[in-house]
Structures are given as structure tokens and as C-alpha cells.
Design a protein around this motif. Structure first.
Motif, PDB file in Angstrom:
ATOM      1  N   PHE A 102      -2.398  -5.991   0.375  1.00  0.00           N
ATOM      2  CA  PHE A 102      -1.444  -5.924   1.479  1.00  0.00           C
ATOM      3  C   PHE A 102      -0.191  -5.217   0.986  1.00  0.00           C
ATOM      4  CE2 PHE A 102      -4.200  -9.445   2.544  1.00  0.00           C
ATOM      5  CZ  PHE A 102      -4.546  -9.119   3.843  1.00  0.00           C
ATOM      6  N   LEU A 103       0.055  -4.041   1.562  1.00  0.00           N
ATOM      7  CA  LEU A 103       1.187  -3.204   1.166  1.00  0.00           C
ATOM      8  C   LEU A 103       2.139  -3.014   2.331  1.00  0.00           C
ATOM      9  CD1 LEU A 103      -0.790  -0.376  -0.670  1.00  0.00           C
ATOM     10  CD2 LEU A 103       0.552  -2.192  -1.749  1.00  0.00           C
ATOM     11  N   GLY A 104       3.405  -2.820   2.003  1.00  0.00           N
ATOM     12  CA  GLY A 104       4.391  -2.480   3.016  1.00  0.00           C
ATOM     13  C   GLY A 104       4.164  -1.062   3.523  1.00  0.00           C
ATOM     14  N   LYS A 105       4.865  -0.719   4.583  1.00  0.00           N
ATOM     15  CA  LYS A 105       4.673   0.591   5.225  1.00  0.00           C
ATOM     16  C   LYS A 105       4.889   1.757   4.271  1.00  0.00           C
ATOM     17  CE  LYS A 105       5.950  -1.306   9.672  1.00  0.00           C
ATOM     18  NZ  LYS A 105       7.056  -2.187   9.930  1.00  0.00           N
ATOM     19  N   GLY A 106       5.949   1.705   3.485  1.00  0.00           N
ATOM     20  CA  GLY A 106       6.251   2.798   2.563  1.00  0.00           C
ATOM     21  C   GLY A 106       5.194   2.965   1.486  1.00  0.00           C
ATOM     22  N   GLU A 107       4.735   1.862   0.940  1.00  0.00           N
ATOM     23  CA  GLU A 107       3.697   1.923  -0.101  1.00  0.00           C
ATOM     24  C   GLU A 107       2.380   2.427   0.471  1.00  0.00           C
ATOM     25  OE1 GLU A 107       3.544   1.947  -3.263  1.00  0.00           O
ATOM     26  OE2 GLU A 107       5.509   1.165  -3.746  1.00  0.00           O
ATOM     27  N   LYS A 108       2.072   2.050   1.696  1.00  0.00           N
ATOM     28  CA  LYS A 108       0.850   2.564   2.329  1.00  0.00           C
ATOM     29  C   LYS A 108       0.922   4.075   2.442  1.00  0.00           C
ATOM     30  CE  LYS A 108      -0.480  -1.266   5.324  1.00  0.00           C
ATOM     31  NZ  LYS A 108      -0.572  -1.725   6.705  1.00  0.00           N
ATOM     32  N   LEU A 109       2.067   4.563   2.929  1.00  0.00           N
ATOM     33  CA  LEU A 109       2.233   6.004   3.125  1.00  0.00           C
ATOM     34  C   LEU A 109       2.199   6.784   1.824  1.00  0.00           C
ATOM     35  CD1 LEU A 109       4.992   6.019   5.907  1.00  0.00           C
ATOM     36  CD2 LEU A 109       2.555   6.589   6.160  1.00  0.00           C
ATOM     37  N   SER A 110       2.624   6.155   0.736  1.00  0.00           N
ATOM     38  CA  SER A 110       2.654   6.863  -0.545  1.00  0.00           C
ATOM     39  C   SER A 110       1.373   6.654  -1.362  1.00  0.00           C
ATOM     40  CB  SER A 110       3.877   6.439  -1.360  1.00  0.00           C
ATOM     41  OG  SER A 110       3.749   5.100  -1.775  1.00  0.00           O
ATOM     42  N   GLY A 111       0.339   6.105  -0.754  1.00  0.00           N
ATOM     43  CA  GLY A 111      -0.943   5.947  -1.447  1.00  0.00           C
ATOM     44  C   GLY A 111      -0.998   4.780  -2.406  1.00  0.00           C
ATOM     45  N   GLY A 112      -0.245   3.743  -2.115  1.00  0.00           N
ATOM     46  CA  GLY A 112      -0.176   2.583  -2.993  1.00  0.00           C
ATOM     47  C   GLY A 112      -1.507   1.923  -3.286  1.00  0.00           C
ATOM     48  N   PHE A 113      -2.473   2.097  -2.403  1.00  0.00           N
ATOM     49  CA  PHE A 113      -3.787   1.483  -2.599  1.00  0.00           C
ATOM     50  C   PHE A 113      -4.483   1.998  -3.853  1.00  0.00           C
ATOM     51  CE2 PHE A 113      -3.200   1.148   2.030  1.00  0.00           C
ATOM     52  CZ  PHE A 113      -3.326  -0.221   2.161  1.00  0.00           C
ATOM     53  N   ASP A 114      -4.043   3.164  -4.355  1.00  0.00           N
ATOM     54  CA  ASP A 114      -4.680   3.729  -5.533  1.00  0.00           C
ATOM     55  C   ASP A 114      -3.703   3.971  -6.683  1.00  0.00           C
ATOM     56  OD1 ASP A 114      -7.149   4.576  -6.730  1.00  0.00           O
ATOM     57  OD2 ASP A 114      -6.389   6.626  -6.644  1.00  0.00           O
ATOM     58  N   LYS A 115      -2.498   3.420  -6.607  1.00  0.00           N
ATOM     59  CA  LYS A 115      -1.535   3.577  -7.697  1.00  0.00           C
ATOM     60  C   LYS A 115      -1.941   2.679  -8.864  1.00  0.00           C
ATOM     61  CE  LYS A 115       2.668   4.857  -5.233  1.00  0.00           C
ATOM     62  NZ  LYS A 115       4.004   4.400  -4.820  1.00  0.00           N
ATOM     63  N   GLU A 116      -1.952   3.277 -10.038  1.00  0.00           N
ATOM     64  CA  GLU A 116      -2.376   2.542 -11.232  1.00  0.00           C
ATOM     65  C   GLU A 116      -1.587   1.248 -11.430  1.00  0.00           C
ATOM     66  OE1 GLU A 116      -1.895   3.889 -15.614  1.00  0.00           O
ATOM     67  OE2 GLU A 116      -3.890   4.558 -14.980  1.00  0.00           O
ATOM     68  N   SER A 117      -0.275   1.316 -11.270  1.00  0.00           N
ATOM     69  CA  SER A 117       0.549   0.131 -11.515  1.00  0.00           C
ATOM     70  C   SER A 117       0.248  -0.976 -10.510  1.00  0.00           C
ATOM     71  CB  SER A 117       2.032   0.483 -11.488  1.00  0.00           C
ATOM     72  OG  SER A 117       2.396   0.995 -10.223  1.00  0.00           O
ATOM     73  N   ILE A 118       0.081  -0.625  -9.258  1.00  0.00           N
ATOM     74  CA  ILE A 118      -0.209  -1.633  -8.223  1.00  0.00           C
ATOM     75  C   ILE A 118      -1.587  -2.240  -8.452  1.00  0.00           C
ATOM     76  CG2 ILE A 118      -0.653  -1.973  -5.755  1.00  0.00           C
ATOM     77  CD1 ILE A 118       1.658  -0.010  -5.214  1.00  0.00           C
ATOM     78  N   LEU A 119      -2.569  -1.412  -8.774  1.00  0.00           N
ATOM     79  CA  LEU A 119      -3.916  -1.931  -9.019  1.00  0.00           C
ATOM     80  C   LEU A 119      -3.946  -2.852 -10.239  1.00  0.00           C
ATOM     81  CD1 LEU A 119      -6.002   1.298  -8.332  1.00  0.00           C
ATOM     82  CD2 LEU A 119      -5.898  -0.766  -6.905  1.00  0.00           C
ATOM     83  N   ALA A 120      -3.280  -2.450 -11.312  1.00  0.00           N
ATOM     84  CA  ALA A 120      -3.251  -3.269 -12.529  1.00  0.00           C
ATOM     85  C   ALA A 120      -2.527  -4.589 -12.280  1.00  0.00           C
ATOM     86  CB  ALA A 120      -2.583  -2.494 -13.661  1.00  0.00           C
ATOM     87  N   ASN A 121      -1.381  -4.521 -11.620  1.00  0.00           N
ATOM     88  CA  ASN A 121      -0.618  -5.737 -11.342  1.00  0.00           C
ATOM     89  C   ASN A 121      -1.393  -6.688 -10.430  1.00  0.00           C
ATOM     90  OD1 ASN A 121       1.406  -4.634 -12.887  1.00  0.00           O
ATOM     91  ND2 ASN A 121       2.679  -4.032 -11.154  1.00  0.00           N
ATOM     92  N   THR A 122      -2.098  -6.129  -9.469  1.00  0.00           N
ATOM     93  CA  THR A 122      -2.895  -6.964  -8.569  1.00  0.00           C
ATOM     94  C   THR A 122      -4.035  -7.633  -9.324  1.00  0.00           C
ATOM     95  OG1 THR A 122      -2.312  -5.573  -6.681  1.00  0.00           O
ATOM     96  CG2 THR A 122      -4.255  -6.985  -6.433  1.00  0.00           C
TER      97      THR A 122
END
Length: 174
Positions: A102-122
Motif C-alpha cells: 500500500f503506497l501513497g499517491k506520490g510513491e505509486k506515480l514514481s514506481g514505488g512498487f518496484d523500488k529496491e528500498s521499498i521492496l527490501a524494507n517491506t
């Protein structure tokens, strides 16, 4: 809880190979701070903190018990890779975790679903959630098969660990 989470809950559990007694742990683990801030919810950051520590312990114990021929330095190199952002993001991608975050609007728009840091932290947050829900044995049952599979492909692991260490050492010398 978000309706999309409820729809995907069983699928997420199936991918993880773990059944949560308390689904709120998993929901929080999948809640990035950008979404949490927009929706006044707790984020996954505290679970991430816990998961990082649990991951380090489980991997260290695994290496200690599996590889008596390795010395401390060799185990440290392999451990560094197995708890690295790169490895955790790779694991997250392998399990398709990005599509459930679950990402905020800005993170969704910037491709947060595939960002290394977000994936690792999750992934760290998921480990923390499994620990709180089922204890250390549940975490080991989740992690050890994955780590074993990757560790079994030793040439891959050692070259990846060496690449990781080399880039880490280069950054430190700058």
C-alpha cells in the motif's frame, strides 16, 4: 483494513507460505509510510526495524550451523549479502510482494512498487510481522527454505556476495 487487502489476503499468505492468526500484522507490514501518512494509519517502519534484527539472527544461526568449515570472516561476507537491500529486494520481487504494498499517491506515480528500498524494507517488515504473529520458528520456516535454495546455488551466492562486498568497500573508501 483496506478492501483490496482483504481480497488478496489468502493469496499473500499462500505466496508467503504462512497463515497469519492476526491479519493486522500483515496489513501493517504492507503499509508504506506514504500510504500510512495519507490515511492516518501506522506504517510498516516499526515492523521493519524488528524484522531487520530477526533476519540477521536467523541468517547468522543458519550459516553457523550449516557451514562449520567457514570462518567468521567468510560467514560475515555471506551474511552481509543475505541481509542486504539488494538480496531482500530480489526476494521481494521473487515473491511478487510489490503488487501488494500500500503506497501513497506520490510513491505509486514514481514506481514505488518496484523500488529496491521499498521492496527490501517491506520484506523486513513481513519478517517482523511473521515473528510477532508466530514466533521465531515461524520465521525460520519462512526464511530457511528460501535462503537454503539460494545458498545451494553456491557459485551464484558467492559471486553476488563478492560483488556486494566490493561495491560496499568502494563506497566506504570514497
Amino acid at each position: 483494513m483496506h478492501p483490496l487487502f482483504l481480497e488478496n489476503f489468502q493469496e499473500i499468505e499462500s505466496i508467503l507460505g504462512y497463515h497469519f492468526k492476526n491479519p493486522h500484522f500483515l496489513f501493517q507490514a504492507l503499509t508504506h509510510s506514504s500510504y500510512a501518512n495519507e490515511n492516518y494509519l501506522p506504517s510498516n517502519e516499526r515492523l521493519e526495524f524488528l524484522g531487520d534484527i530477526i533476519l540477521g539472527f536467523v541468517v547468522s544461526e543458519y550459516l553457523f550451523n550449516l557451514t562449520p568449515e567457514l570462518d567468521e570472516a567468510e560467514m560475515s561476507k555471506i551474511r552481509a549479502f543475505l541481509i542486504s537491500r539488494k538480496f531482500l529486494a530480489m526476494l521481494s520481487r521473487r515473491l511478487f510482494i510489490g503488487r501488494f504494498i500500500f503506497l501513497g499517491k506520490g510513491e505509486k506515480l514514481s514506481g514505488g512498487f518496484d523500488k529496491e528500498s521499498i521492496l527490501a524494507n517491506t520484506m523486513e517488515a513481513i519478517i517482523g510481522a511473521i515473528y510477532l504473529d508466530g514466533g521465531i520458528t515461524a520465521v525460520k520456516n519462512f526464511l530457511i527454505p528460501i535462503v537454503s535454495e539460494i545458498f545451494a546455488s553456491e557459485p551464484f551466492l558467492l559471486s553476488e556476495a563478492q560483488d556486494f562486498l566490493q561495491s560496499h568497500q568502494n563506497r566506504q573508501s570514497l
